[in-house]
Design a protein around this motif. Structure first.
Motif, short mmCIF file in Angstrom:
data_model
loop_
_atom_site.label_atom_id
_atom_site.label_comp_id
_atom_site.label_asym_id
_atom_site.label_seq_id
_atom_site.Cartn_x
_atom_site.Cartn_y
_atom_site.Cartn_z
N THR A 16 -3.76 1.98 -3.84
CA THR A 16 -3.93 3.30 -4.44
C THR A 16 -5.35 3.82 -4.22
O THR A 16 -5.55 4.99 -3.86
CB THR A 16 -3.60 3.25 -5.94
OG1 THR A 16 -2.27 2.74 -6.10
CG2 THR A 16 -3.69 4.63 -6.57
N GLY A 19 -5.77 4.82 -0.69
CA GLY A 19 -5.13 6.12 -0.47
C GLY A 19 -5.99 7.27 -0.94
O GLY A 19 -6.09 8.31 -0.27
N LEU A 20 -6.62 7.11 -2.10
CA LEU A 20 -7.53 8.15 -2.59
C LEU A 20 -8.71 8.36 -1.64
O LEU A 20 -9.08 9.50 -1.32
CB LEU A 20 -8.05 7.78 -3.98
CG LEU A 20 -7.06 7.92 -5.14
CD1 LEU A 20 -7.64 7.34 -6.41
CD2 LEU A 20 -6.70 9.38 -5.32
N ALA A 22 -8.79 7.64 1.57
CA ALA A 22 -8.31 8.25 2.81
C ALA A 22 -8.06 9.74 2.63
O ALA A 22 -8.32 10.54 3.53
CB ALA A 22 -7.04 7.55 3.28
N GLY A 23 -7.59 10.15 1.46
CA GLY A 23 -7.39 11.57 1.18
C GLY A 23 -8.70 12.33 1.15
O GLY A 23 -8.81 13.44 1.69
N LEU A 42 -5.22 11.52 8.35
CA LEU A 42 -5.77 10.84 7.17
C LEU A 42 -5.10 11.31 5.88
O LEU A 42 -4.81 10.50 4.99
CB LEU A 42 -7.28 11.05 7.10
CG LEU A 42 -8.12 10.25 8.08
CD1 LEU A 42 -9.56 10.74 8.08
CD2 LEU A 42 -8.06 8.78 7.74
N VAL A 43 -4.83 12.59 5.77
CA VAL A 43 -4.19 13.11 4.56
C VAL A 43 -2.76 12.58 4.43
O VAL A 43 -2.34 12.17 3.35
CB VAL A 43 -4.22 14.66 4.56
CG1 VAL A 43 -3.33 15.23 3.47
CG2 VAL A 43 -5.65 15.16 4.39
N THR A 45 -1.56 9.81 5.76
CA THR A 45 -1.68 8.39 5.45
C THR A 45 -2.02 8.19 3.97
O THR A 45 -1.48 7.31 3.31
CB THR A 45 -2.75 7.73 6.33
OG1 THR A 45 -2.39 7.91 7.70
CG2 THR A 45 -2.90 6.26 6.02
N ALA A 46 -2.89 9.05 3.45
CA ALA A 46 -3.26 8.97 2.04
C ALA A 46 -2.07 9.22 1.13
O ALA A 46 -1.88 8.52 0.12
CB ALA A 46 -4.38 9.96 1.74
N LEU A 50 -0.71 6.47 -1.45
CA LEU A 50 -0.64 6.77 -2.88
C LEU A 50 0.77 6.59 -3.43
O LEU A 50 0.96 6.04 -4.52
CB LEU A 50 -1.14 8.18 -3.15
CG LEU A 50 -2.64 8.39 -3.06
CD1 LEU A 50 -2.98 9.87 -3.12
CD2 LEU A 50 -3.34 7.64 -4.18
#
Length: 172
Positions: A16, A19-20, A22-23, A42-43, A45-46, A50
């Motif tokens: 998690t 993911g944050l 990567a976002g 990247l978004v 993947t994020a 998440l």
């Protein structure tokens, strides 16, 4: 007496947080670098990280249940396999994840096992008179080597020793 193995909360939190991050990195790449392809990769993947991380964090279903009488994996096996029926157990790495393989005696035929991804191996084992059961270990609280060691000890122990082993491993 039983030991229940769930998905790991620590691994879920790590995914998690990744993911944050990567976002945030995707947003920064889109805003400052203006590289649309890299930013959206990247978004996306994020978002998937998440979803998986949060889903795993709140998923408290039992994935492997060990008792003094046998082992159950509710998604594939669906019925308890007695320790006496297990002939051999080991772990292996296949397509990016670890698996635990249980080879059962030829005369032991569980009824409720769903077929897995290993049809070629299943045909090979059936020709030798052995039934194979596979347990996926991705994201669980214990790793495959620890579970294999516990299963081997439980298989060789008698009933009072099995209860002691379960108490010992549950307290860890």
């Amino acid at each position: 007496m039983r030991m229940i193995i769930h998905k790991s909360r620590k691994k879920s939190v790590c995914i998690t947080v990744a993911g944050l991050l990567a976002g945030i990195a995707g947003g920064l790449v889109l805003y400052y670098v203006r590289d649309v392809v890299l930013g959206w990769c990247l978004v996306i993947t994020a978002v998937f990280a998440l979803l998986y991380g949060m889903g795993s964090l709140f998923d408290r279903r039992p994935y492997v249940v060990l008792t003094a009488h046998g082992i159950t994996e509710p998604f594939t096996i669906r019925e308890q396999i007695e320790w006496e029926a297990i002939r051999y157990v080991d772990d292996f790495y296949f397509r990016g994840q670890y698996w635990v393989r249980l080879l059962l005696r030829g005369d032991y035929k569980p009824q409720l096992i769903r077929p897995g991804w290993f049809r070629r191996f299943d045909r090979l084992y059936e020709s030798e008179g052995v039934k194979a059961v596979y347990i996926r270990m991705m994201g669980l609280e214990v790793d495959s080597m620890q579970l294999v060691a516990l299963i081997r000890k439980m298989k060789e122990a008698d009933m009072p020793d099995r209860i002691g082993l379960l108490k010992k491993y549950r307290s860890r």
